[in-house]
Design a protein around this motif. Sequence first.
Motif, PDB file in Angstrom:
ATOM      1  N   ALA A  70      -8.251   7.500  -0.299  1.00 19.77           N
ATOM      2  CA  ALA A  70      -9.344   6.723   0.303  1.00 19.77           C
ATOM      3  C   ALA A  70      -9.679   5.500  -0.550  1.00 19.77           C
ATOM      4  N   GLY A  71      -9.584   5.640  -1.859  1.00 20.39           N
ATOM      5  CA  GLY A  71      -9.895   4.541  -2.765  1.00 20.39           C
ATOM      6  C   GLY A  71      -8.841   3.455  -2.798  1.00 20.39           C
ATOM      7  N   GLN A  72      -7.638   3.790  -2.362  1.00 25.89           N
ATOM      8  CA  GLN A  72      -6.542   2.820  -2.347  1.00 25.89           C
ATOM      9  C   GLN A  72      -5.620   3.139  -1.163  1.00 25.89           C
ATOM     10  N   PRO A  73      -6.094   2.863   0.067  1.00 26.85           N
ATOM     11  CA  PRO A  73      -5.262   3.162   1.233  1.00 26.85           C
ATOM     12  C   PRO A  73      -3.939   2.401   1.182  1.00 26.85           C
ATOM     13  N   GLY A  74      -2.888   3.073   1.598  1.00 31.88           N
ATOM     14  CA  GLY A  74      -1.574   2.445   1.622  1.00 31.88           C
ATOM     15  C   GLY A  74      -0.782   2.621   0.346  1.00 31.88           C
ATOM     16  N   ARG A  75      -1.358   3.308  -0.620  1.00 29.97           N
ATOM     17  CA  ARG A  75      -0.633   3.519  -1.873  1.00 29.97           C
ATOM     18  C   ARG A  75       0.549   4.442  -1.629  1.00 29.97           C
ATOM     19  N   SER A  76       1.523   4.379  -2.507  1.00 30.51           N
ATOM     20  CA  SER A  76       2.716   5.214  -2.370  1.00 30.51           C
ATOM     21  C   SER A  76       2.516   6.552  -3.075  1.00 30.51           C
ATOM     22  N   GLN A  77       3.341   7.500  -2.697  1.00 32.80           N
ATOM     23  CA  GLN A  77       3.330   8.805  -3.372  1.00 32.80           C
ATOM     24  C   GLN A  77       3.690   8.628  -4.841  1.00 32.80           C
ATOM     25  N   ARG A 108       5.804   4.328   7.027  1.00 33.30           N
ATOM     26  CA  ARG A 108       6.858   3.575   6.336  1.00 33.30           C
ATOM     27  C   ARG A 108       6.284   2.272   5.805  1.00 33.30           C
ATOM     28  N   SER A 109       6.630   1.946   4.578  1.00 33.88           N
ATOM     29  CA  SER A 109       6.179   0.703   3.964  1.00 33.88           C
ATOM     30  C   SER A 109       6.917  -0.470   4.603  1.00 33.88           C
ATOM     31  N   ALA A 110       6.178  -1.510   4.968  1.00 38.22           N
ATOM     32  CA  ALA A 110       6.799  -2.722   5.518  1.00 38.22           C
ATOM     33  C   ALA A 110       7.555  -3.476   4.430  1.00 38.22           C
ATOM     34  N   GLU A 111       7.138  -3.316   3.179  1.00 33.16           N
ATOM     35  CA  GLU A 111       7.770  -4.020   2.061  1.00 33.16           C
ATOM     36  C   GLU A 111       9.020  -3.316   1.560  1.00 33.16           C
ATOM     37  N   ASP A 112       9.019  -2.001   1.571  1.00 35.03           N
ATOM     38  CA  ASP A 112      10.152  -1.220   1.064  1.00 35.03           C
ATOM     39  C   ASP A 112      10.293   0.025   1.942  1.00 35.03           C
ATOM     40  N   ARG A 113      11.235   0.015   2.860  1.00 37.31           N
ATOM     41  CA  ARG A 113      11.384   1.075   3.849  1.00 37.31           C
ATOM     42  C   ARG A 113      11.717   2.430   3.223  1.00 37.31           C
ATOM     43  N   ARG A 114      12.073   2.453   1.931  1.00 33.57           N
ATOM     44  CA  ARG A 114      12.330   3.732   1.253  1.00 33.57           C
ATOM     45  C   ARG A 114      11.039   4.446   0.897  1.00 33.57           C
ATOM     46  N   ASN A 115       9.933   3.711   0.875  1.00 31.15           N
ATOM     47  CA  ASN A 115       8.642   4.276   0.480  1.00 31.15           C
ATOM     48  C   ASN A 115       7.756   4.538   1.683  1.00 31.15           C
ATOM     49  N   HIS A 116       6.877   5.497   1.492  1.00 35.15           N
ATOM     50  CA  HIS A 116       5.845   5.783   2.488  1.00 35.15           C
ATOM     51  C   HIS A 116       4.494   5.397   1.910  1.00 35.15           C
ATOM     52  N   GLU A 117       3.666   4.802   2.753  1.00 34.00           N
ATOM     53  CA  GLU A 117       2.286   4.502   2.383  1.00 34.00           C
ATOM     54  C   GLU A 117       1.418   5.660   2.855  1.00 34.00           C
ATOM     55  N   LEU A 118       0.417   5.991   2.079  1.00 39.37           N
ATOM     56  CA  LEU A 118      -0.476   7.093   2.409  1.00 39.37           C
ATOM     57  C   LEU A 118      -1.805   6.562   2.937  1.00 39.37           C
ATOM     58  N   HIS A 119      -2.242   7.164   4.045  1.00 38.80           N
ATOM     59  CA  HIS A 119      -3.505   6.771   4.669  1.00 38.80           C
ATOM     60  C   HIS A 119      -4.233   8.022   5.130  1.00 38.80           C
ATOM     61  N   LEU A 120      -5.572   7.983   5.072  1.00 38.24           N
ATOM     62  CA  LEU A 120      -6.361   9.054   5.652  1.00 38.24           C
ATOM     63  C   LEU A 120      -6.371   8.890   7.167  1.00 38.24           C
ATOM     64  N   THR A 121      -6.346  10.007   7.860  1.00 37.58           N
ATOM     65  CA  THR A 121      -6.537   9.986   9.298  1.00 37.58           C
ATOM     66  C   THR A 121      -8.044   9.947   9.569  1.00 37.58           C
ATOM     67  N   ASP A 122      -8.418   9.824  10.841  1.00 36.76           N
ATOM     68  CA  ASP A 122      -9.845   9.891  11.185  1.00 36.76           C
ATOM     69  C   ASP A 122     -10.420  11.233  10.731  1.00 36.76           C
ATOM     70  N   GLU A 123      -9.661  12.309  10.954  1.00 31.52           N
ATOM     71  CA  GLU A 123     -10.114  13.633  10.514  1.00 31.52           C
ATOM     72  C   GLU A 123     -10.229  13.689   8.987  1.00 31.52           C
ATOM     73  N   GLY A 124      -9.315  13.028   8.289  1.00 28.76           N
ATOM     74  CA  GLY A 124      -9.369  12.973   6.833  1.00 28.76           C
ATOM     75  C   GLY A 124     -10.623  12.273   6.343  1.00 28.76           C
ATOM     76  N   ARG A 125     -11.016  11.195   7.018  1.00 25.43           N
ATOM     77  CA  ARG A 125     -12.244  10.485   6.642  1.00 25.43           C
ATOM     78  C   ARG A 125     -13.477  11.343   6.922  1.00 25.43           C
ATOM     79  N   ARG A 126     -13.488  12.034   8.058  1.00 21.75           N
ATOM     80  CA  ARG A 126     -14.623  12.931   8.370  1.00 21.75           C
ATOM     81  C   ARG A 126     -14.706  14.055   7.334  1.00 21.75           C
ATOM     82  N   THR A 127     -13.556  14.617   6.997  1.00 18.36           N
ATOM     83  CA  THR A 127     -13.521  15.703   6.017  1.00 18.36           C
ATOM     84  C   THR A 127     -13.995  15.218   4.656  1.00 18.36           C
ATOM     85  N   LEU A 128     -13.583  14.026   4.262  1.00 16.26           N
ATOM     86  CA  LEU A 128     -14.022  13.486   2.977  1.00 16.26           C
ATOM     87  C   LEU A 128     -15.530  13.256   2.971  1.00 16.26           C
TER      88      LEU A 128
END
Length: 186
Positions: A70-77, A108-128
Motif C-alpha cells: 500500500a505504501g508503494q503500489p506497483g513495487r516488485s516482489q 506485468r510490469s510495462a517497463e520489464d515484462r519479466r517482473n510483476h508489479e504488486l497492487h492491493l485489490t479493492d478487498e485488500g484496501r478494505r482489509t487494510l
Amino acid sequence: MISSRQPDPTTGSPAPPHAAPPSAPPPGPTPRGAAFLLAQIGAHAAGRFAERVGELGLTPADVGLLRMIAGQPGRSQRSLAQDLGVVPSRIVALIDGLEGKGLVERRRSAEDRRNHELHLTDEGRRTLGAVSGAAAAHEDALLAGLDPAQRAQLLELLERVAAEQELTPGVHPGYRTLNKPPRGRG
C-alpha cells in the motif's frame, strides 16, 4: 497445595505434609532489566496482535506485506524481498497467499515484462482499513496504563533504541525466519 490426605498426582502415593505443588517454579532470581522487559512485552504484544488480525483471516506477516505494498503500489516482489532482507522465493510464497485471498494482484510490469508489479485489490484496501482499526485498538489496550505524554515519550525512546540498533523502520525482523525449513532433517 497437596496435603497428606491427597495422593501425589505424579506418583499416586501420599505427599509429604509440606510438599510444594508440582507446578511450582524452580527457585531462582527473577529476570530483570530493560532488555528482558522489551522481550517479554514484545512477545505478549506480538501474540495479541496475531490474535486480532487472525480474526480478519490474516497473519502478522500478511499485514506487514499489505502495508508495504500500500505504501508503494506497483513495487516488485524483488524490491519487497530486498527491503525485508529475505530471499525473493520467500516473498513469492507469501504473495501467493495474499493473492489467493483476493487481497493482492500481480500485474506485468510495462517497463520489464519479466517482473510483476504488486497492487492491493479493492478487498485488500478494505482489509487494510480493518487492520488499521484493529492495530489502533491493540495499541490502546497495550498502553492503557500510560497517559498521552507517557505514550509519546515511550515511542520516542523506542525509536531511539531502534535507530541505534540500525533496525529498518517499519520492517519487522521476523520476516527473516518465516518459512525456514526445519533443521536437523536429512
